[in-house]
Design a protein around this motif. Structure first.
Motif, PDB file in Angstrom:
ATOM      1  N   SER A  69       0.846  -1.188   0.000  1.00  0.00           N
ATOM      2  CA  SER A  69       0.000   0.000   0.000  1.00  0.00           C
ATOM      3  C   SER A  69       0.881   1.238   0.000  1.00  0.00           C
ATOM      4  O   SER A  69       1.969   1.227   0.595  1.00  0.00           O
ATOM      5  CB  SER A  69      -0.914   0.008   1.228  1.00  0.00           C
ATOM      6  N   GLU A  77      -3.630   8.022 -10.465  1.00  0.00           N
ATOM      7  CA  GLU A  77      -4.711   7.044 -10.486  1.00  0.00           C
ATOM      8  C   GLU A  77      -4.203   5.740 -11.078  1.00  0.00           C
ATOM      9  O   GLU A  77      -3.581   5.729 -12.134  1.00  0.00           O
ATOM     10  CB  GLU A  77      -5.891   7.558 -11.302  1.00  0.00           C
ATOM     11  N   SER A  78      -4.456   4.642 -10.392  1.00  0.00           N
ATOM     12  CA  SER A  78      -4.060   3.298 -10.856  1.00  0.00           C
ATOM     13  C   SER A  78      -2.596   3.222 -11.263  1.00  0.00           C
ATOM     14  O   SER A  78      -2.265   2.808 -12.380  1.00  0.00           O
ATOM     15  CB  SER A  78      -4.959   2.861 -12.017  1.00  0.00           C
ATOM     16  N   THR A 106      -7.018   1.876  -6.568  1.00  0.00           N
ATOM     17  CA  THR A 106      -6.885   3.196  -5.951  1.00  0.00           C
ATOM     18  C   THR A 106      -8.187   3.595  -5.258  1.00  0.00           C
ATOM     19  O   THR A 106      -9.274   3.388  -5.805  1.00  0.00           O
ATOM     20  CB  THR A 106      -6.517   4.244  -7.015  1.00  0.00           C
ATOM     21  N   ARG A 107      -8.031   4.170  -4.052  1.00  0.00           N
ATOM     22  CA  ARG A 107      -9.172   4.722  -3.319  1.00  0.00           C
ATOM     23  C   ARG A 107      -8.810   6.102  -2.808  1.00  0.00           C
ATOM     24  O   ARG A 107      -7.660   6.356  -2.426  1.00  0.00           O
ATOM     25  CB  ARG A 107      -9.552   3.829  -2.137  1.00  0.00           C
ATOM     26  N   HIS A 117      -4.829   9.938  -2.699  1.00  0.00           N
ATOM     27  CA  HIS A 117      -5.174   8.641  -3.273  1.00  0.00           C
ATOM     28  C   HIS A 117      -4.294   7.583  -2.615  1.00  0.00           C
ATOM     29  O   HIS A 117      -3.070   7.744  -2.530  1.00  0.00           O
ATOM     30  CB  HIS A 117      -4.966   8.635  -4.786  1.00  0.00           C
ATOM     31  N   HIS A 118      -4.945   6.533  -2.136  1.00  0.00           N
ATOM     32  CA  HIS A 118      -4.243   5.406  -1.534  1.00  0.00           C
ATOM     33  C   HIS A 118      -4.323   4.231  -2.497  1.00  0.00           C
ATOM     34  O   HIS A 118      -5.396   3.899  -3.008  1.00  0.00           O
ATOM     35  CB  HIS A 118      -4.863   5.048  -0.187  1.00  0.00           C
ATOM     36  N   HIS A 119      -3.196   3.595  -2.711  1.00  0.00           N
ATOM     37  CA  HIS A 119      -3.082   2.542  -3.719  1.00  0.00           C
ATOM     38  C   HIS A 119      -2.662   1.231  -3.055  1.00  0.00           C
ATOM     39  O   HIS A 119      -1.924   1.241  -2.065  1.00  0.00           O
ATOM     40  CB  HIS A 119      -2.051   2.928  -4.784  1.00  0.00           C
ATOM     41  N   GLU A 247     -10.732   5.603   9.037  1.00  0.00           N
ATOM     42  CA  GLU A 247     -10.489   5.328   7.624  1.00  0.00           C
ATOM     43  C   GLU A 247      -8.997   5.152   7.318  1.00  0.00           C
ATOM     44  O   GLU A 247      -8.627   4.439   6.378  1.00  0.00           O
ATOM     45  CB  GLU A 247     -11.069   6.454   6.760  1.00  0.00           C
ATOM     46  N   HIS A 251      -7.254   2.353   4.796  1.00  0.00           N
ATOM     47  CA  HIS A 251      -6.567   2.768   3.581  1.00  0.00           C
ATOM     48  C   HIS A 251      -5.067   2.465   3.605  1.00  0.00           C
ATOM     49  O   HIS A 251      -4.451   2.293   2.552  1.00  0.00           O
ATOM     50  CB  HIS A 251      -6.773   4.271   3.349  1.00  0.00           C
TER      51      HIS A 251
END
Length: 462
Positions: A69, A77-78, A106-107, A117-119, A247, A251
């Motif tokens: 993560s 993104e992504s 991604t969130r 953004h967390h990946h 959260e 994440h």
């Protein structure tokens, strides 16, 4: 002329008010240190195009992969993770074959330092006992290459860390514990955390400092248990008050997804080099009626264990060494499963003291409570009679080693001194026995302060 220079300097120093001012300055009153080193109004941990908060967690079979993560700004993104078998050469390509690429999910999360953004990328299909080099992508940039070794086959010697509550002043006072832990466990590939990583579940500065403090462990996979401080109180002081998982926890970590029903974000299990690890959510068991579901789940996890060894990680202790704490519900639900399956070690936190209990008749389970952070409580009278050794006012880390039929345990202070040590020996059909190690251990440490700097008599330090 040269011989006059010292005289001139001496005269200047004698005439200067600076040394006298230093000598006469009154000693400042002791202040309670802030929980983070970030001054109020300063933005230190804003997400950017550069990847940060990078953490690997084991897959269910840690010999074949891990998840990663990381965080970036919202422009990313992504992104992808690149991975290859680590080489002596700086060239991580295998001839004309580039490193493997894994696209991340991604969130978004809006937190105190801005939207991010967390990946997370799941890296599977790897070879056991193999050192891999990997990096993660940001906005037109990459993280540095990191290295992580997958779990080796069962029977291969293993070294790993167990860390109690970090929680407070991570950057200021926990960092030194992590550096010392690496000195004493240079071959460790796995680090267990017994919950309360931060003090405020949604304080993004605290999370930023936790990742900074644990930076020395970057070559290890992390396996944290959730503590009560990973939750926050929703609708506080109303009839609808309840605990809610922050959260940031959801994440920042990517777990195997094999947890108990209703608490899959906070419970999981994995196999690592001959040990089955089960991670329990004590907060949900005590406060959110998740004890029965976790009990059934834990029984299934331990019943299916093909290995000689098992370890349970939980935040709240089954037997609390701190005064005025009682976790009866855990003993009524989960403890019988642990005892029936003869779990070897139960690693715990929460109480901000040190204590070891168990090994009755020289056999497991053995229950330990430890603390790595600076918040230090006081022992109960009961703990002084039922646990040995015990300790107050001491930051600690634990090094565990599995080698053949011997699982050894060392608790060391922040300065590296040996505080507790024992081994569990597997005798085969005769079961396991506990062997004490007294050599080189320092004596039990007790708090000598009447109260913490903030004035609380129930604490030794803030």
């Amino acid at each position: 002329m040269a011989s006059r220079i010292p005289l001139v300097l001496a005269a200047a120093l004698l005439l200067s008010p600076w040394p006298a001012a230093l000598a006469e300055a009154p000693q400042a009153a002791r202040q309670v240190e802030p929980n983070t080193l970030v001054p109020e109004g300063v933005v230190r941990y804003a997400p950017t195009g550069f990847p940060d908060r990078i953490v690997a967690t084991p897959l269910q079979d840690a010999a074949t992969g891990f998840s990663v993560s990381w965080r970036t700004g919202v422009a990313v993104e992504s992104p992808v993770l690149e991975i290859a078998v680590a080489k002596e050469s700086p060239d991580q390509w295998d001839g004309d074959v580039p490193p493997r690429r894994v696209v991340a999910a991604t969130r978004a999360l809006a937190a105190g330092n801005g939207s991010a953004h967390h990946h997370r990328a799941v890296v599977d299909g790897l070879q056991p006992g193999t050192l891999y080099a990997w990096r993660v992508q940001g906005d037109r940039t990459w993280s540095p290459w990191r290295q992580l070794r997958t779990a080796a086959p069962a029977g291969t010697p293993l070294e790993f860390l167990y860390i109690g509550d970090t929680q407070n002043k991570n950057a200021s006072l926990v960092t030194r514990v992590m550096h010392e832990a690496v000195r004493h466990a240079p071959r460790a590939n796995l680090a267990l955390f017994a919950g309360d990583l931060v003090s405020e579940a949604v304080d993004d500065d605290e999370w930023g400092e936790w990742f900074d403090a644990t930076g020395p462990l970057a070559t290890m996979a992390f396996a944290p248990a959730p503590g009560n401080h990973e939750f926050f109180e929703e609708f506080e002081d109303t009839p609808q008050e309840r605990r809610v998982l922050g959260e940031q926890w959801k994440h920042h970590f990517a777990f195997p997804g094999n947890g108990a029903t209703g608490v899959k974000d906070t419970t999981y299990w994995f196999d690592y080099q001959g040990i089955r690890f089960a991670v329990i959510d004590g907060t949900s068991a005590l406060d959110l009626d998740a004890g029965p579901a976790q009990t059934r789940w834990l029984d299934e996890v331990l019943s299916g264990n093909p290995h000689r060894w098992s370890i349970v990680l939980i935040h709240q202790p089954f037997y609390s060494p701190r005064a005025n704490r009682e976790n009866r519900e855990l003993r009524e639900t989960l403890l019988p499963v642990i005892e029936r399956h003869r779990v070897d070690l139960v690693l715990q936190g929460h109480d901000h003291v040190y204590g070891r209990r168990g090994g009755e008749r020289g056999a497991p389970p053995v229950y330990t409570v430890s603390v790595a952070g600076p918040k230090q409580y006081r022992l109960s009278d009961d703990a002084r009679h039922t646990m040995s050794p015990v300790g107050e006012d001491t930051q600690l880390f634990q090094v565990l080693r599995l080698d053949g039929d011997r699982l050894s345990y060392e608790a060391r202070t922040a300065t590296g001194r040996l505080y507790d040590a024992f081994a569990l020996i597997d005798g085969g059909d005769g079961g396991k026995r506990l062997e004490e190690r007294d050599q080189d251990r320092i004596g039990e440490r007790m708090c000598s302060r009447p109260h913490a700097p903030g004035g609380r008599a129930d604490r030794c330090w803030e």
